[in-house]
Scaffold this motif. Structure first.
Motif, short mmCIF file in Angstrom:
data_model
loop_
_atom_site.label_atom_id
_atom_site.label_comp_id
_atom_site.label_asym_id
_atom_site.label_seq_id
_atom_site.Cartn_x
_atom_site.Cartn_y
_atom_site.Cartn_z
N GLN A 1 0.83 -1.20 0.00
CA GLN A 1 0.00 0.00 0.00
C GLN A 1 0.87 1.26 0.00
O GLN A 1 2.04 1.22 0.40
CB GLN A 1 -0.92 0.00 1.22
CG GLN A 1 -2.02 -1.05 1.15
CD GLN A 1 -3.01 -0.91 2.29
OE1 GLN A 1 -2.66 -0.47 3.37
NE2 GLN A 1 -4.25 -1.28 2.02
N THR A 2 0.29 2.33 -0.44
CA THR A 2 0.96 3.63 -0.43
C THR A 2 1.50 3.91 0.97
O THR A 2 0.79 3.74 1.96
CB THR A 2 0.01 4.74 -0.85
OG1 THR A 2 -0.43 4.49 -2.19
CG2 THR A 2 0.69 6.09 -0.79
N GLY A 3 2.76 4.33 1.01
CA GLY A 3 3.40 4.60 2.28
C GLY A 3 4.12 3.41 2.87
O GLY A 3 4.85 3.54 3.87
N ASN B 1 8.27 4.53 2.10
CA ASN B 1 7.31 5.56 1.71
C ASN B 1 6.94 5.45 0.23
O ASN B 1 6.99 6.43 -0.52
CB ASN B 1 7.89 6.95 2.02
CG ASN B 1 6.86 8.04 1.99
OD1 ASN B 1 5.65 7.78 2.11
ND2 ASN B 1 7.30 9.27 1.80
N THR C 1 5.00 5.11 -3.26
CA THR C 1 3.83 5.73 -3.87
C THR C 1 3.50 4.98 -5.15
O THR C 1 4.27 4.15 -5.63
CB THR C 1 4.08 7.21 -4.19
OG1 THR C 1 4.93 7.30 -5.34
CG2 THR C 1 4.73 7.94 -3.02
N SER C 2 2.37 5.33 -5.74
CA SER C 2 1.95 4.69 -6.99
C SER C 2 2.96 4.95 -8.10
O SER C 2 3.07 4.15 -9.03
CB SER C 2 0.57 5.18 -7.39
OG SER C 2 0.58 6.59 -7.57
N GLU C 3 3.69 6.03 -8.01
CA GLU C 3 4.70 6.35 -9.02
C GLU C 3 5.86 5.35 -8.99
O GLU C 3 6.64 5.30 -9.94
CB GLU C 3 5.24 7.76 -8.81
CG GLU C 3 4.20 8.86 -8.99
CD GLU C 3 3.69 8.91 -10.42
OE1 GLU C 3 2.47 8.91 -10.62
OE2 GLU C 3 4.55 8.94 -11.35
N ASP C 4 5.98 4.60 -7.93
CA ASP C 4 7.05 3.61 -7.83
C ASP C 4 6.66 2.26 -8.42
O ASP C 4 7.49 1.34 -8.48
CB ASP C 4 7.44 3.43 -6.36
CG ASP C 4 7.98 4.70 -5.73
OD1 ASP C 4 7.54 5.04 -4.61
OD2 ASP C 4 8.82 5.36 -6.38
N THR C 5 5.42 2.11 -8.84
CA THR C 5 4.97 0.86 -9.45
C THR C 5 5.73 0.61 -10.74
O THR C 5 5.74 1.46 -11.65
CB THR C 5 3.47 0.91 -9.73
OG1 THR C 5 2.76 0.98 -8.48
CG2 THR C 5 3.03 -0.32 -10.51
N VAL D 1 2.34 -0.67 -6.11
CA VAL D 1 1.92 0.14 -4.96
C VAL D 1 0.48 0.55 -5.18
O VAL D 1 0.16 1.21 -6.17
CB VAL D 1 2.83 1.37 -4.79
CG1 VAL D 1 2.43 2.13 -3.52
CG2 VAL D 1 4.29 0.96 -4.74
N SER D 2 -0.37 0.16 -4.26
CA SER D 2 -1.79 0.45 -4.38
C SER D 2 -2.18 1.56 -3.42
O SER D 2 -1.63 1.69 -2.33
CB SER D 2 -2.62 -0.79 -4.11
OG SER D 2 -2.47 -1.19 -2.76
N SER D 3 -3.18 2.33 -3.82
CA SER D 3 -3.65 3.43 -2.97
C SER D 3 -4.78 2.98 -2.06
O SER D 3 -5.31 1.89 -2.20
CB SER D 3 -4.11 4.59 -3.83
OG SER D 3 -5.13 4.16 -4.70
#
Length: 121
Positions: free
Chosen positions: A12-14, A83, A85-89, A119-121
């Protein structure tokens, strides 16, 4: 040299993940790196460094969140990712080349098989 990456997954995010890259062969004269490739995008560097060196060059997008480490005795490097984020997927790859360190992926002839980080929100 042969590389085997592992440790990806869904977070998950974070959250945090730790990737590993086991190498076969002697790495003393090698530069190493973690790269990533998101769908539809080119493969870009995350961090590169000389196996026996001290300096590590991180991409701006991951500075302060990602940390690379290595175990010389095990010929293994790690990528601690915090930490997220979705940008790291992306699919994350470890790579190696003999000699100097470069950031473009095209300079690296040796690649691990890639490990998916989502990475999911």
């Amino acid at each position: 040299v042969q590389l085997q990456a592992s440790g990806g997954g869904l977070v998950q995010t974070g959250g945090s993940l730790r990737l590993s890259c086991q190498a076969s062969g002697t790495l003393n004269s090698y530069s190493m790196g973690w790269f990533r490739q998101a769908p539809g995008k080119e493969r870009t560097f995350v961090v590169v460094f000389a196996w026996r060196g001290q300096n590590k060059h991180y991409a701006d997008a991951v500075k302060g969140r990602f940390t690379v480490s290595r175990d010389h005795a095990k010929d293994t490097m790690y990528l601690q990712m915090n930490n997220l984020t979705s940008e790291d997927t992306a699919v994350y790859y470890c790579a190696a080349r003999q000699g100097s360190t470069y950031t473009p992926a095209r300079h690296y002839p040796y690649w691990g098989q890639g490990t998916q980080v989502t990475v999911s929100s």
